[in-house]
Write an enzyme that holds these catalytic residues in place. Structure first.
Site, short mmCIF file in Angstrom:
data_model
loop_
_atom_site.label_atom_id
_atom_site.label_comp_id
_atom_site.label_asym_id
_atom_site.label_seq_id
_atom_site.Cartn_x
_atom_site.Cartn_y
_atom_site.Cartn_z
N SER A 1 0.85 -1.19 0.00
CA SER A 1 0.00 0.00 0.00
C SER A 1 0.88 1.24 0.00
O SER A 1 2.03 1.20 0.48
CB SER A 1 -0.90 0.02 1.24
OG SER A 1 -1.56 1.27 1.38
N TYR B 1 -2.26 -0.55 10.29
CA TYR B 1 -2.31 -0.99 8.89
C TYR B 1 -1.05 -0.53 8.16
O TYR B 1 -0.40 -1.33 7.47
CB TYR B 1 -3.55 -0.41 8.22
CG TYR B 1 -3.64 -0.71 6.75
CD1 TYR B 1 -4.06 -1.97 6.29
CD2 TYR B 1 -3.32 0.26 5.79
CE1 TYR B 1 -4.14 -2.24 4.94
CE2 TYR B 1 -3.40 -0.01 4.44
CZ TYR B 1 -3.81 -1.26 4.02
OH TYR B 1 -3.88 -1.53 2.67
#
Length: 331
Positions: free
Chosen positions: A194, A207
């Site tokens: 990501s 995350y």
């Protein structure tokens, strides 16, 4: 040996040559030459698992985790159309989807698999004759402040997003390595990371941490695997319109001092995701990367995110922090 499995809703028989028991969820997995039913007392229903070994017909085989939704599902279908035999695994697979589909010049096999359960992974890998690529798409998101997110959820985040990749690779890399040596072609590992692994996202610190850990893992894996016919690449998507947004866990307590700010920040992220590109945009990058002779270490997806990563290389950290506040921390 004949094996009879009796469950609350199932009775099945098969010829067995290996069985393992997952003590955590009271399931028994068997490698069979015919189909079996696996009964779990947690859901009071039988899960049908076809364990017929897949024969090698010369076509490349890819294992895609998180392959039942989002980026993983789009990637699995795209690879199958292009002639791959794809093993798409994940949780909560659509019961209306057949386990075996012919798509274009390839095949798509869909199975239930939990990336944190070695018995699940071994069950799938034991049926494969070869493995040419592993595409890691499994993962989920937690939204909450660094201070108030419960530790149980933070650990779960790492169990799936980071240790799930390690667990799959521990079992799958030997087959990938043997296939590469036999065919004199590099085995490919693709990890979906990501932009949050390069930029700390407010109220998604855990995350971002899992994705940052994967960045370093992929760099090390490339160095270690080079002489053994293995290469790895991490794909860095930005905001995408997938089921990820709806499945994100909101973990901020209502009495938290960060609650209102968290809601505004995550709301902005959700808006950007829902108006972003679909998962096919990332799937196309993954498929193209698998076709490259010497793929790069990392690939950012989306022109705006590529530009942002270039800016991060040259801008002072304080200026990057200012930009992030302007995007996600508006009063």
């Amino acid at each position: 040996m004949r094996f009879i499995l009796r469950g609350s809703t199932a009775l099945a028989s098969c010829t067995v040559f290996a069985c393992t028991k997952d003590s955590n969820i009271s399931r028994i997995y068997c490698y069979c030459h015919t189909a079996i039913s696996v009964s779990s007392p947690h859901n009071n229903r039988a899960i049908i698992v076809h364990m017929e070994p897949i024969k090698d017909d010369g076509r490349p085989v890819a294992l895609v985790t998180g392959g039942t939704s989002g980026i993983g599902k789009a990637t699995a279908r795209m690879l199958a159309v292009r002639g791959w035999r794809v093993i798409a695994v994940g949780l909560g697979a659509d019961e209306n989807i057949p386990e075996t589909q012919r798509l274009g010049r390839g095949e798509l096999f869909t199975y239930e698999m939990d990336v944190t359960k070695p018995a699940d992974i071994t069950r799938i890998l034991g049926a494969l004759p070869r493995l040419d690529a592993i595409v890691h798409c499994a993962g989920f998101g937690i939204a909450g402040s660094a201070e108030c997110t419960p530790m149980t959820l933070a650990r779960k985040q790492f169990d799936v997003n980071y240790f799930g990749v390690l667990q799959v690779n521990e079992i799958a890399l030997p087959l990938l390595r043997r296939t590469a040596a036999r065919n004199r072609k590099r085995g490919r590992v693709i990890v979906v990371g990501s932009i949050g692994g390069r930029l700390g996202l407010p109220f998604q610190s855990h995350y971002s941490s899992t994705k940052a850990a994967l960045e370093m893992y992929v760099e090390a894996l490339r160095l270690e695997g080079r002489r053994h016919g293995i290469t790895a690449t991490i794909i860095e998507p930005g905001d995408l319109s997938t089921g990820f947004t709806g499945s994100r866990i909101l973990a901020e307590p209502a009495n938290s001092p960060y609650y209102d700010e968290c809601q505004r920040s995550v709301g902005q992220m959700a808006h950007d995701e829902q108006t972003g590109d679909g998962p096919e945009s990332v799937a196309r990058v993954i498929v193209a990367t698998l076709g490259k002779r010497n793929p790069p270490v990392r690939i950012a997806v989306g022109s705006s995110y590529k530009a942002l990563m270039q800016l991060k290389r040259f801008l002072p950290d304080r200026l990057v922090e200012f930009v992030m506040r302007r995007i996600y921390m508006k009063p």
